[in-house]
Design an enzyme around this catalytic site. Structure first.
Site, PDB file in Angstrom:
ATOM      1  NE  ARG B 303      -1.938   1.852   3.468  1.00 29.38           N
ATOM      2  CZ  ARG B 303      -1.835   1.746   4.790  1.00 29.38           C
ATOM      3  NH1 ARG B 303      -2.420   0.767   5.430  1.00 29.38           N
ATOM      4  NH2 ARG B 303      -1.116   2.610   5.483  1.00 29.38           N
ATOM      5  CG  HIS B 307      -6.662   2.376   6.099  1.00 28.51           C
ATOM      6  ND1 HIS B 307      -6.988   1.152   5.580  1.00 28.51           N
ATOM      7  CD2 HIS B 307      -7.781   2.816   6.750  1.00 28.51           C
ATOM      8  CE1 HIS B 307      -8.241   0.852   5.897  1.00 28.51           C
ATOM      9  NE2 HIS B 307      -8.745   1.847   6.603  1.00 28.51           N
ATOM     10  CE1 TYR B 316       0.922   2.573   8.835  1.00 24.88           C
ATOM     11  CE2 TYR B 316      -0.299   4.284  10.006  1.00 24.88           C
ATOM     12  CZ  TYR B 316      -0.129   3.485   8.885  1.00 24.88           C
ATOM     13  OH  TYR B 316      -0.999   3.591   7.839  1.00 24.88           O
TER      14      TYR B 316
END
Lengths: 342, 410
Positions: B303, B307, B316
């Site tokens: 990805r 998100h 993160y």
């Protein structure tokens, strides 16, 4: 109703039969399966065993394993695959073994089953019936005696009904299967095989539409409304009250969502009093909704507040104590007394 | 590609108990991330450098992919990426409430989507805009969800593309049920007059992410599809991140290996290789159509963006990781391969880019001019059958609203 209820195949069922609720449901399922080969039954142990209550007895033998599916042991799987089967054009009838085990399937019921039609603005129909044995009085262990129907009635997109007698059992299950919307079908498990209720069922003509309440005993002093297993309790209470010269009108709700309260309003306008009866806990329940709507519609007719005889706001107790928890004939009469004394 | 013998149960002495000690945490993570080109773990037909690798097992599934078809796949991916970037920008400009970017997953989606036949059905989650495109769903039809004017109202039957499902994992069970229906209707395992597999047989594909593999519904979907031999391809786009949680938060072993526990084949494919995704998905769909039951594909991808537009990946994950994956870009490798092979020149690439820009501009114009849904839409289609109760609620509310209009307050 989207379509008239199909009559069972000629000769499949005698025109008049004396049936218990359990047998009536069994024959109703059979009639629906004969009328439409897209109707399939699925659930745990519904095949060879005929379900733990034998409601699907003999169906797999006659319709085969692709019409009566013994599923793996997982409720989300039962409901979730039924949704997909319905999208494909089937009319699945799911059996949940006991109401206390429905919660793994609650996500699929509330997130997919209830909302697909709305999400797609009518492009996807999900005519799924979820059969749920519910209610107490059978001396069972935990999770086998509950009444969670209000949780489902609170979800837009679902329809929720409950039967209380063999004729309704026979016809309502067929009408629910015919309905193009998802229907939660709550069955009063303690009455499945009750011999007292065994009665003649006319298998040629349905007694009326599915989503309609019905006055099952006429009276003039106080209206009592109930559904499912509590209807018999209220009818017995009305019989006992009559011996003391008190006339109770009893209404079988039959449909929990949508509620059909017109007969209740009409009755309350005549009697001025209403007692609502249910095994479910009282807080945020169907009886709460009835009370709210009746005071809104019948404010000037009420001689007393709407009172309720229900299960307590506790988890279902160990069944040695269930006689205290369940609203019985005496508690119904006591509540009627309070309404009459206002 | 492991052979069918490997789906059988292990002999005593071969099973897990007979193997070495438990893997360390480091070994677990290394296993999860083992994507070495040519390694046993991953099926790849086109390297990140644009080199075509021969595959005895899978080449026959893309024997029809001539230069024109390859250019078509390239064009698909460029258009999908461009539309994705435009939508992302429109969210930033306040024109969309949220966007779910697919950047980096174009090959997994276009490759698998183009493997489907018209009669097949795809069950997406909510990031499958590329699959939607391959199924003929207009990108404009996706926008309503993200501009919050509808919940996605395309004609699922006409496109063979089910509505988006937002609750993680739900659609896997719905797809299993749908595939069971295909089987019950006798749409698998047929032959034509010459004894060849029938061209009308059907299969279903369901899309979900690495995070979803932890959901009970996905487990139950595996169980149902297995015991009913449902013609269902489980297409897991492992993009390494479930919002902020890495794959090791979901699993100790590579996800494709889970299939064995359920008794059907599992395979890991390079999710950034459009040819491998196309070939492996075609193979899996063929298995399903023949009546051999389900297959799990783990498309190993990344990805490249957040998100959703509300997410902040810098909190993160390391930018180093992003840099590594940039070198595995799904579009660039096809571009290099086309250029090197002489299948396309700069003028053609420029033309595709111009087409993509026009595609995006059209999308933008449409988005800005999307009509507001009328208030009565709140009450529409809750039920298939008439609902007097809702009709009454609607009428009461509309007359309440009309009062404002009369008073000149709206």
């Amino acid at each position: 109703m989207a379509a008239p209820v199909k009559s069972p195949v000629d000769g499949a069922v005698p025109a008049m039969q004396k049936l218990t609720i359990g047998k009536a449901l069994n024959l109703g399922l059979r009639a629906a399966m004969e009328a439409d080969d897209k109707v399939i039954v699925l659930g745990e142990d519904v095949g060879k065993l005929g379900g733990v209550f034998r409601i699907t007895d003999g169906l797999q033998k006659d319709f085969g394993e692709q019409r009566v599916l013994d599923t793996p042991l997982a409720e989300s799987g039962i409901i979730g695959t039924a949704v997909g089967l319905a999208v494909r054009g089937f009319r699945p009838v799911c059996e949940i073994q006991f109401e206390g085990f429905i919660f793994p399937g609650f996500d699929q019921i509330s997130s997919q089953l209830a909302k697909l039609h709305y999400r797609t603005q009518g492009k996807v129909k999900v005519p799924v019936v979820v059969r749920v044995p519910f209610g107490g009085g059978i001396g069972a262990v935990e999770h086998h005696s509950e009444s969670p129907e209000s949780l489902f009635a609170h979800i837009p997109g679902l329809k929720v009904v409950s039967c209380s007698n063999p004729a309704d059992a026979y016809w309502m299950i067929q009408q629910a299967i015919d309905c193009d919307d998802p229907v939660l079908f709550f069955e009063p498990k303690r009455l499945y095989h009750n011999g007292q209720l065994k009665s003649e069922v006319d298998t040629t003509t349905p007694p009326g539409p599915l989503f309609a309440s019905r006055v099952v005993r006429q009276g003039t002093d106080c209206t009592v409304v109930a559904y499912g297993p509590s209807v018999k309790v209220c009818l017995d209470a009305a019989e006992a009250a009559a011996e003391e010269g008190r006339s109770l009108e009893v209404i079988d709700l039959r449909t929990i969502s949508p509620l059909d309260l017109a007969p209740v309003f009409e009755s309350v306008r005549r009697t001025g009093r209403l007692v609502a009866v249910s095994e479910a806990s009282s807080e945020s329940s169907i009886t709460s909704e009835i009370a709210a709507r009746v005071q809104q519609e019948c404010f000037y007719s009420l001689e007393a507040p709407v009172l309720r005889a229900t299960g307590f706001d506790t988890p279902y107790p160990p069944s040695k104590l269930e006689e205290h928890f369940l609203p019985d004939l005496d508690r119904v009469l006591h509540t009627v007394d309070r309404a009459m004394g206002w | 590609m492991p052979s069918p013998e490997q789906w059988t149960h292990p002999e005593p002495g071969e099973g897990p108990a007979a193997q070495a000690a438990q893997p360390s945490r480091e070994q677990v993570i290394a296993g999860l991330r083992n994507t070495d080109a040519g390694g046993a773990e991953v099926t790849q037909l086109l390297t990140p450098e644009g080199e075509r690798i021969a595959s005895p097992q899978f080449d026959r599934y893309i024997s029809d992919v001539d230069p024109e078809a390859l250019r078509g796949l390239y064009r698909d991916m460029v258009l999908v990426r461009r539309a994705d970037r435009e939508a992302n920008a429109m969210q930033r400009q306040g024109q969309l409430g949220i966007w779910v970017p697919l950047l980096g997953q174009e090959a997994a989606q276009v490759g698998s989507g183009r493997a489907l036949k018209p009669q097949d059905m795809a069950f997406p989650s909510y990031r499958e805009h590329g699959v939607a495109y391959t199924r003929g769903v207009d990108f404009k039809e996706l926008l309503g969800i993200f501009r919050c004017t509808d919940h996605g109202g395309w004609d699922f039957k006409a496109h063979g593309f089910h509505p988006y499902t937002i609750v993680i994992g739900n659609q896997v069970l719905n797809a299993a049920g749908y595939a069971m229906g295909q089987k019950f209707e006798g749409r698998v395992g047929n032959t034509d007059g010459d004894g060849n597999p029938s061209s009308t047989d059907e299969a279903t594909i369901v899309y979900f992410g690495d995070g979803a593999t932890s959901q009970g519904d996905v487990h139950e979907g595996f169980v149902w599809a297995a015991v009913y031999d449902a013609p269902l391809v489980f297409f897991c786009q492992n993009n390494q991140w479930a919002i902020s949680e890495p794959t090791e938060r979901q699993s100790r072993l590579p996800l494709y290996q889970r299939a064995r526990g359920y008794g059907f084949p599992g395979i890991r494919v390079d999710g950034n290789d459009v040819l491998a995704c196309l070939a492996v998905t075609r193979w899996a769909l063929e298995e399903c159509r023949h009546g051999n039951g389900p297959v799990l594909i783990e498309a190993f991808t990344y990805r490249m963006d957040a998100h959703t537009t509300t997410d902040d990946p810098t909190r993160y994950r390391l930018s180093d990781e992003l840099e590594v994956w940039k070198h595995k870009d799904p579009i660039e490798r096809v571009r290099v391969h086309l250029a090197r092979s002489g299948f396309a020149d700069q003028a053609w690439f420029d033309q595709v880019q111009a087409e993509a820009d026009a595609f995006a501009a059209d999308l933008r114009e449409f988005c800005f001019n999307m009509p507001e849904p009328p208030p009565e839409r709140v009450f529409a289609n809750v039920y298939a059958e008439p609902s007097p109760v809702l009709d009454a609620q609607r009428d009461e509310y509309l007359s309440y609203l009309a009062g404002f209009v009369e008073a000149g307050e709206r």
